[in-house]
Write an enzyme that holds these catalytic residues in place. Structure first.
Site, PDB file in Angstrom:
ATOM      1  CG  HIS A 133      -2.070   0.941   1.097  1.00 55.19           C
ATOM      2  ND1 HIS A 133      -1.948   2.290   1.318  1.00 55.19           N
ATOM      3  CD2 HIS A 133      -3.371   0.725   0.757  1.00 55.19           C
ATOM      4  CE1 HIS A 133      -3.127   2.866   1.126  1.00 55.19           C
ATOM      5  NE2 HIS A 133      -4.005   1.943   0.780  1.00 55.19           N
TER       6      HIS A 133
ATOM      7  CG  ASP B 103      -8.334  -3.945  -2.646  1.00 56.35           C
ATOM      8  OD1 ASP B 103      -9.522  -3.629  -2.454  1.00 56.35           O
ATOM      9  OD2 ASP B 103      -7.470  -3.124  -2.989  1.00 56.35           O
TER      10      ASP B 103
END
Length: 373
Positions: free
Chosen positions: A258, A309
């Protein structure tokens, strides 16, 4: 321009101010830690918080839910439009078109007052789940299911998709995922919405543009790609071999890493135990073992931890949802965040117009056509 001012992808650049959420010191919405919101609240409470700035009192939440329920049905012309959209069209494209199309029937479309903007935000929040469920059923050769005003937003969505009574556990799992997807500071789609707002365009245009940004696999589409990885691996015995070969071939494994969370996405930590519970309920523990193996190897070899996700892909799979619904569900959740940022930008607007670092030719004289050789 000084190179010191240039950051590819605007990484680390502060591009504005916001009171909606922050990732500093852990993700919070309006000051409330995401861990507490996911454990103790509902998506509708969180949507109210994001839009209005405070958690709702009991009467405020009741009225908010009633407003959403009363607005959930979409105009018949929208359903007719969905019938004519090719069934081969990606559902994210349908959501993008749906957000734009809904604007034509909004009685407040030209009203730019803060109150009218909030009403428009609530209508999109209520109606985009109906658009998603309706097109999903039409693609299956089935008629859309009308929204049920007595159900919560996540329960209603599952009902409209399948016309089957969802268990409380399934509703709660979807509810938590919507909470976690509802808002995330200046991400790509939110920044897109704010840029559109800064031109003094309308909220439907901003949300339509945000959906276009979310569609990309480096943003919202990552959850669909994560599920494709798990499907490709296929079995527990193949998991470690597959992931090591993928890394050796320098393949990007979606659902890891991320831009902001270098030590792990706190949202992923919240969803992971829910995945284990649902996997046990639906008999899919093998997929959890595959996921664990991939997580271990990616951490060992690349130092990357899962983002939200990665577990959400499995969560939606255990809910029995087709893969191409995953990113549209992200849209359903994030409308709250996009709308709040639109309202914030509009309240103290300045046109967002950054500079670029020019890398083209030096200044030169024009050459007439007949002299070009």
């Amino acid at each position: 321009m000084s190179d010191e001012l240039y950051r590819p992808g605007l990484e680390g650049v502060i591009a504005g101010e916001s009171s909606v959420s922050t990732v500093q010191g852990g993700l919070t919405y309006r000051g409330y830690p995401i861990e507490e919101l996911a454990e103790r609240s509902t998506y509708e409470e969180v949507a109210y918080l994001i839009l209005y700035g405070e958690l709702p009192k009991a009467d405020e939440l009741k009225a908010f839910r009633q407003r959403l329920a009363s607005q959930a049905a979409v105009p018949g012309a929208v359903i007719e439009m969905l019938r004519h959209v090719p069934n081969s069209a990606p559902l994210m494209d349908v959501m993008r078109s749906g957000a734009s199309y809904l604007a034509h029937w909004d009685p407040d479309l030209d009203d730019t007052s803060p109150a009218a903007r909030l009403r428009k935000a609530e209508r999109m929040l209520a109606r985009l789940p109906t658009v998603l469920a309706a097109k999903h059923r039409l693609r299956q050769g089935k008629e859309p299911v009308a929204p049920d005003k007595h159900r919560s937003l996540p329960a209603n969505l599952l009902w409209m998709i399948s016309r089957q009574e969802p268990s409380e556990r399934l509703v709660r799992a979807l509810d938590v995922s919507l909470i976690l997807y509802a808002e995330h500071e200046f991400n790509a789609s939110t920044f897109t919405a704010r840029v559109i707002c800064s031109t003094m365009s309308d909220i439907y245009s901003a949300v339509t543009g945000a959906i276009g940004a979310l569609k990309g696999p480096l943003h919202g589409g990552a959850n669909e790609r994560a599920m494709e990885v798990l499907s490709e691996v296929g079995s527990v015995d193949n998991a470690e071999k597959w992931v090591r070969q993928a890394l050796a071939e320098k393949r990007r494994i979606m659902g890891f890493g991320h831009r902001v969370y270098k030590q792990g996405d706190p949202r992923a930590a919240i969803v992971k135990p829910l995945c284990a519970e649902l996997a046990q309920e639906v008999g899919e523990m093998a997929m959890e073992t595959i996921a664990e193996t991939i997580e271990r190897v990616v951490l060992e070899e690349k130092g990357l931890r899962p983002n939200v996700d990665w577990p959400c892909a499995r969560l939606y799979y255990y809910l029995g949802l087709p893969i191409d619904l995953y990113t549209p569900l992200f849209v359903v959740a994030r409308v709250a965040g996009w709308s709040a940022h639109f309202l914030e930008q509009a309240a103290s607007n300045r046109l967002i117009r950054p500079l670029s670092r020019y890398t083209g030719p030096d200044r030169r004289a024009f050459v007439p056509l007949e002299e070009r050789h």
